[in-house]
Scaffold this active site. Structure first.
Site, PDB file in Angstrom:
ATOM      1  N   LEU A 187       0.795  -1.150  -0.109  1.00  0.00           N
ATOM      2  CA  LEU A 187       0.077   0.043  -0.076  1.00  0.00           C
ATOM      3  C   LEU A 187       0.850   1.370   0.167  1.00  0.00           C
ATOM      4  O   LEU A 187       1.978   1.206   0.815  1.00  0.00           O
ATOM      5  CB  LEU A 187      -0.827   0.025   1.331  1.00  0.00           C
ATOM      6  CG  LEU A 187      -1.918  -1.119   1.211  1.00  0.00           C
ATOM      7  CD1 LEU A 187      -2.750  -0.721   2.583  1.00  0.00           C
ATOM      8  CD2 LEU A 187      -3.067  -0.599   0.214  1.00  0.00           C
ATOM      9  N   ASP A 188       0.300   2.089  -0.976  1.00  0.00           N
ATOM     10  CA  ASP A 188       1.297   3.534  -0.798  1.00  0.00           C
ATOM     11  C   ASP A 188       1.222   3.973   0.699  1.00  0.00           C
ATOM     12  O   ASP A 188       0.506   3.872   1.455  1.00  0.00           O
ATOM     13  CB  ASP A 188       0.609   4.403  -1.871  1.00  0.00           C
ATOM     14  CG  ASP A 188       0.749   4.318  -3.156  1.00  0.00           C
ATOM     15  OD1 ASP A 188       1.542   3.300  -3.561  1.00  0.00           O
ATOM     16  OD2 ASP A 188      -0.194   4.613  -3.940  1.00  0.00           O
ATOM     17  N   ARG A 189       2.336   4.814   0.861  1.00  0.00           N
ATOM     18  CA  ARG A 189       2.619   5.366   2.206  1.00  0.00           C
ATOM     19  C   ARG A 189       1.140   6.218   2.818  1.00  0.00           C
ATOM     20  O   ARG A 189       0.804   6.117   3.865  1.00  0.00           O
ATOM     21  CB  ARG A 189       3.800   6.211   1.921  1.00  0.00           C
ATOM     22  CG  ARG A 189       4.082   7.273   3.532  1.00  0.00           C
ATOM     23  CD  ARG A 189       5.218   8.184   3.122  1.00  0.00           C
ATOM     24  NE  ARG A 189       5.551   8.633   4.503  1.00  0.00           N
ATOM     25  CZ  ARG A 189       6.699   9.234   4.685  1.00  0.00           C
ATOM     26  NH1 ARG A 189       7.683   9.264   3.812  1.00  0.00           N
ATOM     27  NH2 ARG A 189       7.011   9.841   5.952  1.00  0.00           N
ATOM     28  N   THR A 200      -1.952   5.878   1.902  1.00  0.00           N
ATOM     29  CA  THR A 200      -3.118   4.755   1.721  1.00  0.00           C
ATOM     30  C   THR A 200      -3.192   4.116   3.012  1.00  0.00           C
ATOM     31  O   THR A 200      -2.360   3.599   3.535  1.00  0.00           O
ATOM     32  CB  THR A 200      -3.156   4.099   0.677  1.00  0.00           C
ATOM     33  OG1 THR A 200      -2.673   4.696  -0.832  1.00  0.00           O
ATOM     34  CG2 THR A 200      -4.265   3.232   0.428  1.00  0.00           C
ATOM     35  N   HIS A 232       0.974   3.097  -7.671  1.00  0.00           N
ATOM     36  CA  HIS A 232       0.091   4.264  -7.516  1.00  0.00           C
ATOM     37  C   HIS A 232      -1.024   4.303  -8.920  1.00  0.00           C
ATOM     38  O   HIS A 232      -1.416   5.138  -9.073  1.00  0.00           O
ATOM     39  CB  HIS A 232       0.822   5.529  -7.886  1.00  0.00           C
ATOM     40  CG  HIS A 232       1.943   5.741  -7.055  1.00  0.00           C
ATOM     41  ND1 HIS A 232       2.726   7.026  -7.031  1.00  0.00           N
ATOM     42  CD2 HIS A 232       1.902   5.293  -5.767  1.00  0.00           C
ATOM     43  CE1 HIS A 232       3.355   6.868  -6.127  1.00  0.00           C
ATOM     44  NE2 HIS A 232       3.162   6.012  -5.204  1.00  0.00           N
TER      45      HIS A 232
END
Length: 233
Positions: free
Chosen positions: A54-56, A58, A153
Site C-alpha cells: 500500500l502506498d505510504r 493509503t 500508484h
C-alpha cells in the site's frame, strides 16, 4: 504511536489496518525511522513477510505472511489476479456512475508501459459552497474502486487520467482542492482507503474476506459531507 490494529491472524497470515502516512518498510528515498513491518514484527513477536503493498499515504487492509512459504503462496494469488480488492476514494468533481479504465502505466522512468485496469462505481456526491479556482462551488464524489491489476500508484494515476484526482493526493492531485479540505475540514491525508481484500486461503481452502473500519477522522468527515454509514458498507 499506538499499536497496529490487527484485523485477522492465524498460523499463516496476519492482516492489519494500516494507518495513513506510514511506510510499510524501509526505502532509500525516505529518512523515516519507523515502519509498519518492523512495528508489527515487534508487536506480535515474530517475523512477518510482505505479500502486497500500500502506498505510504493509503490506509486500510494490509496482509503479511508469517513464514516464507505462506507469503509465496499468497503472492502467487495476487500475481494470478485471484485476490479481490476494494478501495474507497474521495475524488474531485461529479464522476460518472461507473466505468472501467483501461490505460497502461509506466511504473518507473525508462521501463515499458504495462497494462493497468481499474473499475469504479460512484457511491455518493456532494456540492460544497466554497469557491475553488474559477468555480463558485466545489463538487466531490465518493467512489468504490476495484483495481484489476496492481501497478504502482495505479488508482491515483487512473483517477488523474480521467480528470477526477483523489483529494489529498500531493503527487497526482489538485492542490487547490487539497487545500480546501485542509482549511475547511482539517484533513491533510490522502482520501484513499483499502477497505476490503478477499481470497481463497491457500492452506484451508476457505474464502477469507478481510475488511478495515474507517477511523474517526474519516467517519467524521463523511458525516460532515452528508454521507452516512451506508456509504461505508
Amino acid at each position: 504511536m499506538g499499536e497496529l490494529k490487527i484485523i485477522y491472524q492465524d498460523d499463516h497470515y496476519v492482516a492489519i489496518d494500516k494507518p495513513a502516512g506510514r511506510l510499510v518498510h524501509r526505502t532509500r528515498i525516505s529518512e523515516d525511522t519507523q515502519f509498519v513491518l518492523q512495528q508489527l514484527r515487534d508487536q506480535i513477536g515474530r517475523r512477518v513477510y510482505p505479500v502486497h503493498r500500500l502506498d505510504r499515504p493509503t490506509s486500510g487492509v494490509l496482509v503479511f505472511g508469517l513464514d516464507s512459504d505462506a507469503a509465496r503462496r499468497l503472492v502467487g494469488l495476487f500475481e494470478q489476479r485471484l485476490v479481490s480488492k476494494r478501495y474507497l476514494a474521495v475524488v474531485r468533481g461529479f464522476i460518472c456512475e461507473s466505468d472501467r479504465i483501461d490505460y497502461p502505466l509506466q511504473e518507473e522512468e525508462g521501463r515499458p508501459l504495462q497494462q493497468a485496469v481499474t473499475s469504479y462505481r460512484r457511491l455518493a456526491t456532494v456540492e460544497l459552497p466554497f469557491a475553488v479556482g474559477r468555480y463558485s462551488t466545489a463538487r466531490y464524489s465518493l467512489v468504490e474502486v476495484t483495481p484489476e491489476t496492481g501497478r504502482m500508484h495505479q488508482i491515483r494515476k487512473h483517477m488523474k487520467h480521467i480528470f477526477h484526482p483523489i483529494v489529498g493526493d500531493t503527487t497526482h492531485g489538485d492542490g487547490k482542492h487539497n487545500q480546501l479540505f485542509r482549511d475547511e475540514f482539517g484533513v491533510y491525508r490522502l482520501l484513499l482507503m483499502a477497505s476490503d481484500i478477499g481470497f481463497i486461503h491457500p492452506y484451508s481452502g476457505t474464502l477469507l474476506s478481510l475488511q478495515s473500519c474507517p477511523d474517526s477522522e474519516i467517519t467524521e468527515l463523511f458525516d460532515r459531507l452528508g454521507w452516512g454509514s451506508e456509504c461505508l458498507d
